[in-house]
Design an enzyme around this catalytic site. Structure first.
Site, PDB file in Angstrom:
ATOM      1  N   ASP A   1     -45.727 -23.161   0.845  1.00 15.41           N
ATOM      2  CA  ASP A   1     -47.012 -22.836   0.865  1.00 15.41           C
ATOM      3  C   ASP A   1     -46.824 -21.425   1.619  1.00 15.41           C
ATOM      4  O   ASP A   1     -46.628 -21.283   2.752  1.00 15.41           O
ATOM      5  CB  ASP A   1     -48.151 -23.751   1.703  1.00 15.41           C
ATOM      6  CG  ASP A   1     -49.360 -22.875   1.562  1.00 15.41           C
ATOM      7  OD1 ASP A   1     -50.371 -23.163   0.651  1.00 15.41           O
ATOM      8  OD2 ASP A   1     -49.830 -22.159   2.625  1.00 15.41           O
TER       9      ASP A   1
ATOM     10  N   TYR B   1     -48.887 -13.241   4.478  1.00 15.77           N
ATOM     11  CA  TYR B   1     -47.948 -13.663   5.489  1.00 15.77           C
ATOM     12  C   TYR B   1     -46.339 -12.778   5.401  1.00 15.77           C
ATOM     13  O   TYR B   1     -45.883 -12.615   6.363  1.00 15.77           O
ATOM     14  CB  TYR B   1     -47.161 -15.067   5.026  1.00 15.77           C
ATOM     15  CG  TYR B   1     -48.265 -15.999   4.934  1.00 15.77           C
ATOM     16  CD1 TYR B   1     -49.467 -16.000   5.623  1.00 15.77           C
ATOM     17  CD2 TYR B   1     -48.096 -17.522   4.482  1.00 15.77           C
ATOM     18  CE1 TYR B   1     -50.473 -17.062   5.593  1.00 15.77           C
ATOM     19  CE2 TYR B   1     -49.084 -18.261   4.432  1.00 15.77           C
ATOM     20  CZ  TYR B   1     -50.255 -18.214   5.078  1.00 15.77           C
ATOM     21  OH  TYR B   1     -51.182 -19.244   5.024  1.00 15.77           O
TER      22      TYR B   1
ATOM     23  N   LYS C   1     -51.245 -17.025  -2.129  1.00 12.03           N
ATOM     24  CA  LYS C   1     -52.552 -16.752  -2.255  1.00 12.03           C
ATOM     25  C   LYS C   1     -52.836 -15.113  -2.322  1.00 12.03           C
ATOM     26  O   LYS C   1     -52.098 -14.481  -1.784  1.00 12.03           O
ATOM     27  CB  LYS C   1     -53.032 -17.149  -0.859  1.00 12.03           C
ATOM     28  CG  LYS C   1     -52.695 -18.413  -0.559  1.00 12.03           C
ATOM     29  CD  LYS C   1     -53.204 -18.911   1.064  1.00 12.03           C
ATOM     30  CE  LYS C   1     -52.454 -20.302   1.202  1.00 12.03           C
ATOM     31  NZ  LYS C   1     -51.120 -19.961   1.715  1.00 12.03           N
TER      32      LYS C   1
ATOM     33  N   HIS D   1     -57.762 -16.507  -0.607  1.00 10.84           N
ATOM     34  CA  HIS D   1     -57.283 -16.951   0.731  1.00 10.84           C
ATOM     35  C   HIS D   1     -58.557 -17.009   1.517  1.00 10.84           C
ATOM     36  O   HIS D   1     -58.392 -17.885   2.481  1.00 10.84           O
ATOM     37  CB  HIS D   1     -56.282 -15.852   1.454  1.00 10.84           C
ATOM     38  CG  HIS D   1     -55.299 -16.106   2.261  1.00 10.84           C
ATOM     39  ND1 HIS D   1     -54.264 -15.688   2.484  1.00 10.84           N
ATOM     40  CD2 HIS D   1     -55.586 -17.148   3.216  1.00 10.84           C
ATOM     41  CE1 HIS D   1     -53.563 -16.457   3.667  1.00 10.84           C
ATOM     42  NE2 HIS D   1     -54.336 -17.151   4.077  1.00 10.84           N
TER      43      HIS D   1
END
Length: 274
Positions: free
Chosen positions: A43, A48, A73, A106
């Site tokens: 994930d 990120y 996401k 998200h």
């Protein structure tokens, strides 16, 4: 490894590996270790900034693509119909993949009110076969209800903060009723004191397991998908070693009583950061 069947028939590993707050360079060895240990679900997310690191680990791995379940996401600043389609292309490129298994919104960022258009773009990606399943993160019940009312595809998952101090019982009931899986992020309550809780410690001692393993087992037996994160090889192994014991009904009840509705992350309706 246990699998769940999502509402469109797709099978997804119930225990996955999250890479939130893992720098790009560290994501490669962490994901490589996770794949070696037996994780098959990874994930990540655009925000990120480690999709490239995940790609390098996937390229090095000899696990077949069809045995992997990769989630990413769309970030808040990329919401809206056209923006989402562009953001997806870029994520796919960074991941070095032809498709992703799941694409999620998200945050709902209700102040900007574009999550319905974002979701409609994801429905297109799903219909075009570029994504095997679509869903959301951090949606409250009213946000989910709006998607159910205005869109065609029922979200496969709602990924939310969930741990023994924030058990999301009402959300779980709503999702169960509509065939949506709850997926727990921060399942061990990062930075919290769940891992030093005496009740959970007593249960862990009884089974000869760690507190983290008991908490992850609780998530699995609560019928949630769970994605613990770690960059420490021994922890990555420990978090996966949860399939050889089962919590009793009494243990589950004891953990259920720890719920404090205590949230570490932002309240979804107030998270409008872009």
């Amino acid at each position: 490894m246990d699998y769940v069947t999502l509402n469109n028939g797709l099978k997804m590993p119930q225990l996955g590996f999250g890479v939130w707050q893992v720098p790009d360079e560290e994501a490669t060895p962490a994901v490589s270790k996770a794949l070696e240990v037996g994780y098959r679900s990874i994930d990540t997310a655009k925000v990120y900034e480690n999709e490239n690191g995940v790609r390098r680990a996937l390229e090095k791995s000899d696990v077949a693509r069809e045995d992997l379940f990769i989630t990413t996401k769309v970030w808040n600043s990329d919401q809206g119909y056209e923006n989402t389609l562009k953001a997806f292309d870029k994520s796919l490129e960074r991941l070095g993949l032809d498709y992703v298994d799941m694409y999620l919104i998200h945050w709902p960022t209700p102040e900007f009110d574009d999550y319905v258009e974002t979701y409609k773009a994801m429905e297109k990606l799903y219909k075009d076969g570029r994504v095997k399943a679509i869903g959301v993160c951090n949606f409250n019940i009213d946000h989910l209800q709006r998607l159910l009312d205005e869109c065609e595809v029922v979200p496969a998952v709602n990924q939310v903060e969930c741990h023994p101090y924030l058990q999301q019982k009402e959300m779980k009931d709503f999702c169960r009723k509509h065939g949506i899986y709850v997926e727990s992020w921060s399942p061990l309550m990062s930075g919290g004191d769940v891992l030093s809780n005496d009740v959970v410690k007593g249960i862990a001692d009884h089974y000869g397991k760690t507190i983290a393993q008991v908490v992850l087992r609780w998530h699995l037996q609560s019928d949630a998908i769970v994605i613990p994160k770690s960059v420490t090889p021994s922890r990555i192994e420990e978090n996966f070693d949860v399939f050889d014991f089962e919590l009793s009904e009494n243990d589950m009840k004891k953990i259920a009583e720890l719920d404090r509705n205590h949230r570490n992350g932002p309240e979804p309706s107030q998270m409008n950061h872009r």
